[in-house]
Design an enzyme around this catalytic site. Structure first.
Site, PDB file in Angstrom:
ATOM      1  N   ARG A 225     -26.442 -27.960   7.052  1.00  0.00           N
ATOM      2  CA  ARG A 225     -25.834 -25.859   7.081  1.00  0.00           C
ATOM      3  C   ARG A 225     -27.493 -25.448   7.173  1.00  0.00           C
ATOM      4  O   ARG A 225     -28.071 -25.935   6.337  1.00  0.00           O
ATOM      5  CB  ARG A 225     -24.853 -25.399   5.690  1.00  0.00           C
ATOM      6  CG  ARG A 225     -23.333 -25.658   6.171  1.00  0.00           C
ATOM      7  CD  ARG A 225     -23.112 -25.542   6.472  1.00  0.00           C
ATOM      8  NE  ARG A 225     -21.855 -25.491   7.892  1.00  0.00           N
ATOM      9  CZ  ARG A 225     -21.136 -26.526   8.410  1.00  0.00           C
ATOM     10  NH1 ARG A 225     -21.371 -27.185   8.491  1.00  0.00           N
ATOM     11  NH2 ARG A 225     -19.544 -26.576   8.152  1.00  0.00           N
ATOM     12  N   HIS A 273     -26.827 -26.041  16.881  1.00  0.00           N
ATOM     13  CA  HIS A 273     -25.307 -26.526  15.840  1.00  0.00           C
ATOM     14  C   HIS A 273     -24.494 -27.343  17.488  1.00  0.00           C
ATOM     15  O   HIS A 273     -23.782 -26.859  17.443  1.00  0.00           O
ATOM     16  CB  HIS A 273     -24.541 -25.031  15.382  1.00  0.00           C
ATOM     17  CG  HIS A 273     -24.376 -25.403  14.498  1.00  0.00           C
ATOM     18  ND1 HIS A 273     -23.819 -24.885  13.225  1.00  0.00           N
ATOM     19  CD2 HIS A 273     -23.152 -26.530  13.855  1.00  0.00           C
ATOM     20  CE1 HIS A 273     -22.839 -25.032  12.272  1.00  0.00           C
ATOM     21  NE2 HIS A 273     -23.128 -26.508  13.259  1.00  0.00           N
TER      22      HIS A 273
END
Length: 310
Positions: A225, A273
């Site tokens: 993350r 991502h």
């Protein structure tokens, strides 16, 4: 018939609905906005659900997440404490994650970053040979994806180690446990791969103090993350030439601002991502099987500890 409310943030749920109907028609999975009697719904299938979703279904007992990361659910104050949360343990993502990390680890191991720099100056210079066994890979987080990555990387003969909060037992993987062994783990790691969940304990773990423990010339690859990384600390260590390079797939704010300094840094590679994405069919298969087990009071895997062991 079991009724389930499906929530996706952009309302692009047609593919999911069709796949649930194909594999598990008896589960009666419906778009959350079109359910006529929300008070009867006990089960939700979600990705980044809003507070409105939980307010609409006051009798939810269980939610099934459409991905491995559940931080968007755990950080949502509207989620009642009594609700059980199940995560996807693979959903086609493990193979993708193995490919992603393999690609970039081989990039640095075979000195492709240095050859790219040499090409810009028309420099013909062969870099010294080094054995794969001398390339020390360290994996932060040995959950479902991290454990599979640790096993996969052994096909390259890398020296693989992992770090987690609780003890793991993976063949041919050196294991380090807890904060008391984190420094030792970092000091033996030439390429640091972050696959941690986001918790209060792991937020900011890729900071100056920890990354400076890595050997001179180490690389950092973050697909966990964005909040795991302190960006300014990374840039400082890159500019000081302590770190050789970084690969970043996740960011605190996404999409990454066009003005962000990371875009232009010569030692940083950015992906949007995209290291691994949930595949519809295998995700639906796992969720459907898990949901059926829950309905029949069995104990399926994937239940999230709200304290999130890693």
């Amino acid at each position: 018939m079991t009724s389930c409310a499906l929530f996706t943030p952009d309302d692009s749920n047609a593919e999911w609905l069709a796949e649930f109907k194909r594999q598990f028609a008896h589960l009666n999975v419906q778009d959350w906005q079109h359910i006529k009697h929300p008070e009867l719904v006990k089960y939700g299938i979600v990705w980044k659900p809003t507070a409105t979703f939980f307010q609409r279904f006051p009798n939810l007992t269980t939610v099934f997440n459409l991905g491995a990361g559940v931080d968007a659910i755990l950080s949502n104050p509207a989620v009642p404490e009594h609700i059980d949360i199940y995560r996807i343990e693979d959903g086609g993502m493990a193979a993708q994650m193995n490919q992603y990390f393999s690609y970039f680890l081989l990039h640095f191991f075979r000195n492709m970053d240095q050859y790219q720099q040499q090409q810009t100056s028309q420099q013909w210079q062969v870099q010294p040979f080094k054995s794969a066994a001398s390339f020390r890979v360290g994996i932060l987080g040995l959950g479902q994806l991290g454990a599979q990555l640790a096993q996969h990387l052994q096909i390259y003969d890398f020296d693989v180690a992992g770090w987690s909060r609780s003890k793991k037992n993976l063949p041919n993987v050196t294991h380090y446990t807890g904060l008391e062994e984190l420094e030792t783990f970092l000091q033996r790691t030439d390429a640091l791969c972050c696959l941690l969940p986001l918790t209060p304990e792991t937020k900011g773990i890729l900071n100056h103090q920890n990354m400076s423990q890595l050997p001179q010339g180490a690389v950092v690859i973050n697909a966990g993350r964005g909040e795991h990384l302190i960006v300014d600390d990374l840039l400082k260590l890159l500019d000081q030439k302590h770190l050789r390079g970084a690969v970043l797939d996740v960011f605190e704010k996404e999409p990454l601002s066009a003005q962000h300094a990371l875009w232009q840094h010569p030692k940083v590679m950015i992906t949007p991502h995209s290291s691994a994405q949930s595949e519809c069919a295998p995700c639906v298969e796992q969720i459907g099987q898990t949901l059926q087990a829950v309905v029949h009071n069995q104990s399926p895997s994937g239940l999230v500890d709200r304290h999130q062991g890693y």
